[in-house]
Design an enzyme around this catalytic site. Structure first.
Site, short mmCIF file in Angstrom:
data_model
loop_
_atom_site.label_atom_id
_atom_site.label_comp_id
_atom_site.label_asym_id
_atom_site.label_seq_id
_atom_site.Cartn_x
_atom_site.Cartn_y
_atom_site.Cartn_z
N GLY A 1 0.47 -86.73 -25.02
CA GLY A 1 -0.62 -85.84 -24.67
C GLY A 1 -1.07 -85.87 -23.23
O GLY A 1 -1.09 -86.92 -22.59
N VAL B 1 -2.14 -93.70 -21.19
CA VAL B 1 -0.74 -94.12 -20.98
C VAL B 1 0.10 -92.96 -20.47
O VAL B 1 0.90 -93.12 -19.55
CB VAL B 1 -0.14 -94.74 -22.25
CG1 VAL B 1 1.32 -95.12 -22.03
CG2 VAL B 1 -0.93 -95.97 -22.69
N CYS B 2 -0.12 -91.78 -21.02
CA CYS B 2 0.63 -90.60 -20.57
C CYS B 2 0.35 -90.30 -19.11
O CYS B 2 1.26 -89.96 -18.35
CB CYS B 2 0.30 -89.39 -21.43
SG CYS B 2 0.79 -89.58 -23.16
N THR B 3 -0.90 -90.44 -18.70
CA THR B 3 -1.26 -90.20 -17.31
C THR B 3 -0.55 -91.20 -16.40
O THR B 3 0.03 -90.81 -15.38
CB THR B 3 -2.79 -90.28 -17.13
OG1 THR B 3 -3.38 -89.23 -17.92
CG2 THR B 3 -3.19 -90.11 -15.68
N LEU C 1 3.34 -90.19 -16.36
CA LEU C 1 3.67 -88.99 -15.61
C LEU C 1 3.34 -89.14 -14.13
O LEU C 1 4.08 -88.65 -13.28
CB LEU C 1 2.97 -87.77 -16.21
CG LEU C 1 3.66 -87.11 -17.41
CD1 LEU C 1 4.88 -86.34 -16.99
CD2 LEU C 1 3.97 -88.04 -18.54
#
Length: 159
Positions: free
Chosen positions: A48, A53-55, A58
């Site tokens: 998401g 963690v995704c931030t 990416l």
């Protein structure tokens, strides 16, 4: 849920809508894997936009883009959110990699990483120039991800 491709398997083609932040504009288009045959592609599936963690993941790939591009690779982030969400995420974090919208999770299912509740398991696949899967990391829980240096080493191994 589909089967996760094995290293050496031909990766099936897909096309998804997405966009990339170029200077101050977000350029939207369709992204087809077949259009990138002849060069390696890193597919970074993440659950998401704007999650912790995704931030980190990416942002690390966007910040490490020059090193990843040394091998001629293209890097795509893929998640179930729509392109509008991806645009906000890219602008908020100054992400410089294309973010693709797999809203129906059809590509996640084809890669065997569709997951109830979270949408998909955090996974990274490197597709070789000939369309075969060169390397993969499929997360069980999804709290970790391969660093850009790991991806650069795998891309360098393609020769």
């Amino acid at each position: 849920m589909g089967r996760t491709p094995a290293v050496g398997d031909i990766v099936g083609d897909f096309s998804l809508p997405g966009g990339v932040l170029l200077q101050d504009r977000f350029e939207r288009s369709d992204y087809a894997l077949a259009d990138h045959r002849g060069k390696p592609v890193v597919l970074a599936f993440y659950p998401g936009d704007n999650t912790p963690v995704c931030t980190r993941q990416l942002c690390s790939y966007s910040d490490g883009l020059d090193g990843l591009r040394t091998s001629g690779a293209t890097v795509w982030g893929i998640s179930p959110q729509d392109v509008d969400s991806h645009e906000r995420f890219a602008r908020d974090r100054d992400l410089r990699i294309p973010l693709l919208a797999d809203e129906g999770r059809t590509v996640a299912r084809a890669f065997g990483i569709d997951a109830p509740l979270i949408g998909l398991r955090r996974s990274v696949f490197i597709v070789a120039p000939d369309g075969r899967l060169h390397w993969k990391r499929v997360g069980a829980v999804g709290a970790t991800f391969p660093a850009p240096e790991v991806l650069s080493r795998q891309l360098a191994a393609l020769g």
